[in-house]
Design a protein around this motif. Structure first.
Motif, PDB file in Angstrom:
ATOM      1  N   GLY A 130      35.720  29.080 -45.450  1.00 50.83           N
ATOM      2  CA  GLY A 130      35.689  28.554 -43.963  1.00 50.83           C
ATOM      3  C   GLY A 130      36.841  28.689 -42.812  1.00 50.83           C
ATOM      4  N   LEU A 147      32.415  29.922 -41.236  1.00 52.56           N
ATOM      5  CA  LEU A 147      32.825  29.002 -40.501  1.00 52.56           C
ATOM      6  C   LEU A 147      32.435  29.367 -38.436  1.00 52.56           C
ATOM      7  N   ILE A 177      28.113  22.167 -37.999  1.00 52.20           N
ATOM      8  CA  ILE A 177      28.994  22.697 -38.602  1.00 52.20           C
ATOM      9  C   ILE A 177      29.416  21.185 -38.553  1.00 52.20           C
ATOM     10  N   ASP A 178      29.573  20.187 -37.784  1.00 49.66           N
ATOM     11  CA  ASP A 178      29.675  18.633 -38.350  1.00 49.66           C
ATOM     12  C   ASP A 178      29.007  18.292 -38.785  1.00 49.66           C
ATOM     13  N   GLY A 209      29.729  18.979 -42.171  1.00 51.17           N
ATOM     14  CA  GLY A 209      30.299  18.744 -43.146  1.00 51.17           C
ATOM     15  C   GLY A 209      30.301  17.401 -43.896  1.00 51.17           C
ATOM     16  N   CYS A 258      31.048  15.859 -47.398  1.00 57.34           N
ATOM     17  CA  CYS A 258      32.285  14.898 -47.037  1.00 57.34           C
ATOM     18  C   CYS A 258      31.853  13.755 -47.972  1.00 57.34           C
TER      19      CYS A 258
END
Length: 87
Positions: A21, A25, A42-43, A46, A50
């Motif tokens: 990361g 990133l 990126i979200d 991610g 998760c």
């Protein structure tokens, strides 16, 4: 596999994720026209990661409800016996 190995594995994966990361990133974010767009991308990466991690965690957790219920009954029985003067 015992819990100590799982903890070691979790620590190793966490350290690897931190390293990746930190290095990858910012490069990924720089490919977009604005910082906000890069952070949104990126979200979007991610969030599914998760969800996959949560699914793996739920699959690997042992079913302990039956054991906890038995343990609670055992503790209640011991405490009742002491109150009644029985050991």
């Amino acid at each position: 596999m015992n819990s100590a190995r799982f903890l070691g594995f979790a620590a190793a994966v966490g350290k690897a994720g931190t390293t990746v990361g930190t290095q990858v990133l910012p490069l990924f974010e720089a490919r977009f026209s604005s910082t906000v767009k890069g952070q949104q991308a990126i979200d979007c990466i991610g969030a599914p990661l998760c969800a996959v991690g949560a699914a793996i965690l739920m699959a690997m957790l042992p079913d302990r409800m039956g054991g906890l219920e038995e343990e609670i009954r055992g503790v209640e029985g011991v405490s009742r016996g002491k109150r009644m003067g029985h050991e």
